[in-house]
Write an enzyme that holds these catalytic residues in place. Structure first.
Site, mmCIF file in Angstrom:
data_model
loop_
_atom_site.group_PDB
_atom_site.id
_atom_site.type_symbol
_atom_site.label_atom_id
_atom_site.label_comp_id
_atom_site.label_asym_id
_atom_site.label_seq_id
_atom_site.Cartn_x
_atom_site.Cartn_y
_atom_site.Cartn_z
ATOM 1 N N ILE A 463 11.554 -9.872 0.166
ATOM 2 C CA ILE A 463 11.716 -10.425 -1.180
ATOM 3 C C ILE A 463 11.468 -9.368 -2.255
ATOM 4 C CG2 ILE A 463 11.209 -12.765 -0.418
ATOM 5 C CD1 ILE A 463 8.370 -12.464 -1.535
ATOM 6 N N GLY A 464 11.555 -8.113 -1.823
ATOM 7 C CA GLY A 464 11.338 -7.005 -2.747
ATOM 8 C C GLY A 464 10.094 -6.211 -2.401
ATOM 9 N N THR A 465 9.416 -6.627 -1.330
ATOM 10 C CA THR A 465 8.147 -6.009 -0.955
ATOM 11 C C THR A 465 8.320 -4.668 -0.260
ATOM 12 O OG1 THR A 465 8.272 -7.155 1.157
ATOM 13 C CG2 THR A 465 7.064 -8.257 -0.605
ATOM 14 N N GLY A 506 3.609 -11.324 6.465
ATOM 15 C CA GLY A 506 4.832 -10.805 7.065
ATOM 16 C C GLY A 506 4.622 -9.637 8.004
ATOM 17 N N PRO A 591 2.818 3.888 2.755
ATOM 18 C CA PRO A 591 2.002 4.093 1.554
ATOM 19 C C PRO A 591 2.789 3.946 0.253
ATOM 20 C CG PRO A 591 1.691 5.882 3.134
ATOM 21 C CD PRO A 591 2.817 5.044 3.647
ATOM 22 N N THR A 593 5.586 1.888 -0.442
ATOM 23 C CA THR A 593 5.841 0.489 -0.801
ATOM 24 C C THR A 593 4.521 -0.269 -0.948
ATOM 25 O OG1 THR A 593 6.210 0.013 1.544
ATOM 26 C CG2 THR A 593 8.149 0.374 0.188
ATOM 27 N N GLN A 597 3.035 -2.652 -4.018
ATOM 28 C CA GLN A 597 2.518 -4.014 -3.857
ATOM 29 C C GLN A 597 1.179 -4.187 -4.554
ATOM 30 O OE1 GLN A 597 3.847 -6.995 -2.126
ATOM 31 N NE2 GLN A 597 5.444 -5.691 -2.980
ATOM 32 N N GLY A 663 0.309 -8.042 0.084
ATOM 33 C CA GLY A 663 1.159 -8.558 -0.997
ATOM 34 C C GLY A 663 0.404 -9.266 -2.109
ATOM 35 N N GLU A 664 -0.733 -9.847 -1.790
ATOM 36 C CA GLU A 664 -1.369 -10.715 -2.777
ATOM 37 C C GLU A 664 -2.713 -10.222 -3.301
ATOM 38 O OE1 GLU A 664 -0.061 -15.092 -1.713
ATOM 39 O OE2 GLU A 664 0.194 -13.744 -0.023
HETATM 40 MO MO1 MOS Z 1 2.900 -16.171 -1.542
HETATM 41 S S1 MOS Z 1 2.183 -17.396 -3.082
HETATM 42 O O1 MOS Z 1 2.175 -16.877 -0.206
HETATM 43 O O2 MOS Z 1 4.562 -16.280 -1.612
#
Ligand code: MOS
Length: 698
Positions: A463-465, A506, A591, A593, A597, A663-664
């Protein structure tokens, strides 16, 4: 579990393998596929928050040349019942929230569809609505679970009230966060084609398999007849994890018109149709002894859900594991409002919860007269307070210490308003960050042709990650093949099943399945073929079901966020010239990408701190600032220096590659660090996001 792997490309800052395609416009996003004979759908949305549609006059719309049909509950095909009734498009005359689809025009062009949609006249029978989240709402209730069944709603450990009553230092404050909207650059878009092959949908989402299953259920089709194609996605942030009304409408319109139907939401439509982060009201009580050792943590959260589906966010869950207080209480109470269904938004739970908890920890540090980093270190648990399990790895203290060193924390005078340059008050702040290690089952296949070209298939999404790149690196290293000889094929529900691009899961989960498939192929080639690729090629598959070590270890990433904030004494203007994030998030596959993030998460944390708020008009139940003029997102001029650092972390329990997901976590704690710095600069504590200039002018 960790495998000895000769890592040739893992750990290298490989450029995105799809970077050229994206930069040159060759990469096709969902709406861009050329299809023969396409029709275009444009919805009509309700202007009331609750009631029913009493009449629809579509005569003017139907008379408009180029209009193929006007759909509504009066003529729509019947769908199967769905757990989330928001997806039951046009199945009844009931209106459950402002902005709900009540009709749609399908036309020869998107312009005609949009213009004709304006001509549809909808009459309503309006009922009183309840759209405002309030702490004193009598209808607040305890949901059976939070996080859609993944977490218990409440936990009571020890004697919290007793410990709070006898605490030498007591903090009792309430923190609030507003509704916020996911705003991926690419809005939700689908092209639905219903023909002899079944239903093919080019769709922008975070997990084709999940979308496939929802469409199969809704339209009563076998899942094998649904084909979701998701090659490139311009962001999702949680809003594209599951299906929303637009894709149902697109498929329904294709069913009725027997034409391929294209539907892309406008930015404005996103604000009522694709989820949002619930607003929260969070009361935090902390009890501590005079040395700052926590004796009790109480985190009581009030938030909203909808009448269409119960989505109860797990905002207080993070307080169950952060600090070593022997007495803990975490609760969630929910208001069922006449509003759209809230959903996941980058670091759901942790993001809002840690704003409150980490602001409170800063306040406690000040009350105890202890440095805020030292306070956190004193309360570092030796085991996970919630499960009693050891942490598979826990780098919080190391991140705080490394961050302090890099940020120059030791020179800090803790007194508020101690630093001033001209008319600017300068402060610095810190907050902890964390995010769990999540998994979802996945399967993958790997094949090689006689020339030594490898293909790996898995229904993952990028998704762009940079997932496409990182997963190719993993496959190449396990196959012991050069990166150029490995082609990774993702984003198609006809491929081996995999979970969505969400929960930062992922790389852990897809990566593990790819690891197993590639390993199986590699082993087969060696053991059965003596290392010689047969003329007809060779293939193998692999699956990942669950990590059994989750039963023995608590698995989380940790980090420390630092902020420098400048606040103008006269105007209250807030600038954040410097952010530093230090993370311990397992092994980093790429490193380059990964840096993006973390930095993207921190940028959004800045945006959350200073700008983002969806403004409700309680008279109508709609978010009025439903565009980028009214809903402010941090842009270049708002962002100063963002330094991203990660520590080497060798976690042998999380998966064969030692990865944890990145990612988060970048967004978690950032807003608290900025709020804490704003207090340090001014002596004014802002407990209500966003931190706007009016809050410093009294
Ligand atoms: Mo994330 S809010 O688990 O796409």
């Amino acid at each position: 579990m960790k495998m000895q792997l000769i890592t040739r490309s893992i750990g290298a800052p490989i450029n995105r393998i799809d970077g050229i395609q994206k930069a040159t416009g060759k990469a096709k996003y969902a709406y861009e596929y050329p299809v023969e004979g396409a029709a275009y759908a444009f919805p009509v949305q309700s202007t009331i928050a609750r009631g029913r549609v009493s009449a629809i006059d579509a005569s003017a719309a139907r008379a408009r040349p180029g209009v193929i049909t006007v759909l509504s509950h009066e003529n729509a095909p019947r769908l199967a019942h769905l757990a989330n009734t928001e997806l039951e498009v046009f199945q009844t005359d009931a209106v459950a929230y402002h902005g709900q689809f009540v009709a749609a025009v399908v036309a020869e062009t998107s312009e005609i569809a949009r213009q004709a949609a304006e001509l549809v006249v909808v009459h309503y029978e309006e009922l009183p609505h309840h759209v405002e989240l309030r702490a004193d709402d009598k209808a607040l209730y305890k949901p059976p679970t939070v996080h859609e069944g993944q977490d218990v709603t409440d936990r009571f450990d020890g004697d919290v009230e007793g410990a709070l009553n006898s605490a030498a230092v007591l903090l009792d404050q309430t923190y609030t966060t507003p509704a916020e909207h996911n705003n991926p650059l690419e809005t939700h878009a689908s092209i639905a084609i219903w023909d002899n092959a079944g239903i093919t949908i080019y769709d922008s989402n975070q997990g084709p398999h999940a979308i496939r299953d929802t469409i199969a259920t809704a339209f009563r089709q076998p899942p094998e007849r649904i084909h979701i194609i998701t090659q490139y996605v311009g962001g999702g942030f949680g809003s594209k994890l599951s299906a929303h009304p637009p894709i149902i409408l697109a498929v329904m319109a294709a069913q009725v018109t027997k034409r391929p139907v294209k539907l892309a939401l406008t930015r404005q439509q996103m604000f009522s149709l694709t989820g949002y982060r619930t607003p929260t009201i969070q009361r935090i009580r902390l009890g501590a002894d005079n040395n700052g050792h926590l004796t009790a943590i109480a985190h009581d959260v009030i938030e909203q859900t909808s009448t269409s589906y119960e989505f109860a966010e797990h905002v207080a869950v993070v307080a169950r594991r952060m600090y070593a207080a022997p007495n803990r209480r975490t609760t969630h109470r929910v208001a069922r409002l006449d509003m759209p269904v809230p959903t996941y938004m980058r670091a759901p739970g942790e993001c809002s919860g840690m704003f409150a908890l980490e602001s409170a920890m800063d306040e406690l540090a000040i009350a105890c007269g202890i440095d805020p980093i030292e306070l956190r270190i004193r309360n570092e648990p030796t085991i996970d307070p919630e499960t009693g399990h050891p942490f598979s790895s826990r780098g919080l203290v190391a991140c705080l210490r490394e961050g302090a060193r890099r940020f120059g924390w030791q020179q800090r005078d803790p007194t508020p308003r101690a630093r001033q340059e001209g008319r600017w008050l300068i402060g610095t702040g810190v907050a902890s960050s964390t995010y769990p290690v999540y998994y979802s089952p996945a399967s993958a296949s790997a094949q090689v042709d006689h020339k030594g070209n490898y293909q790996v298939h898995i229904d993952a999404t990028d998704i762009g990650t940079g997932a496409r790149t990182a997963l190719t690196q993993i496959a190449a290293d396990v196959l012991e093949a050069p990166l150029e000889q490995v082609q990774l094929m993702i984003g198609n529900s006809d491929q081996p099943a995999a979970g969505y691009a969400g929960g930062s899961s992922g790389t852990d989960s897809w990566g593990w399945a790819i690891f197993n498939a590639a390993n199986a192929l590699h082993t087969k080639l060696r053991d059965e073929c003596g290392g010689v690729i047969p003329a007809e090629g060779l293939s193998a598959s692999g699956t990942f079901d669950a990590n059994p070590e989750l039963q023995q270890f608590a698995m989380h990433s940790f980090g420390a966020q630092f902020a420098e904030v400048h606040i103008n004494r006269d105007t209250g203007e807030i600038r954040v010239p410097r952010l530093l994030g230090v993370f311990a998030a397992g092994n980093i596959v790429n490193p380059k990408t990964a840096h993006s993030q973390f930095m993207g998460g921190m940028t959004w944390g800045l945006s959350m701190a200073l700008h983002e708020a969806s403004v409700l008009d309680p008279r109508f139940g709609n978010y009025v600032n439903h565009d980028f003029a009214g809903y402010h997102i941090a842009t270049n001029a708002d962002v100063g220096t963002i330094d991203v650092v990660w520590l080497e972390e060798d976690d042998p329990h999380v998966n064969p590659l030692g990865t944890k997901g990145i990612g988060e976590i970048g967004i978690v704690g950032t807003a608290a660090a900025i709020a804490n710095a704003a207090y340090h600069a001014t002596g004014i504590r802002v407990r209500d996001l966003p931190i706007t200039l009016d809050k410093f002018l009294s």
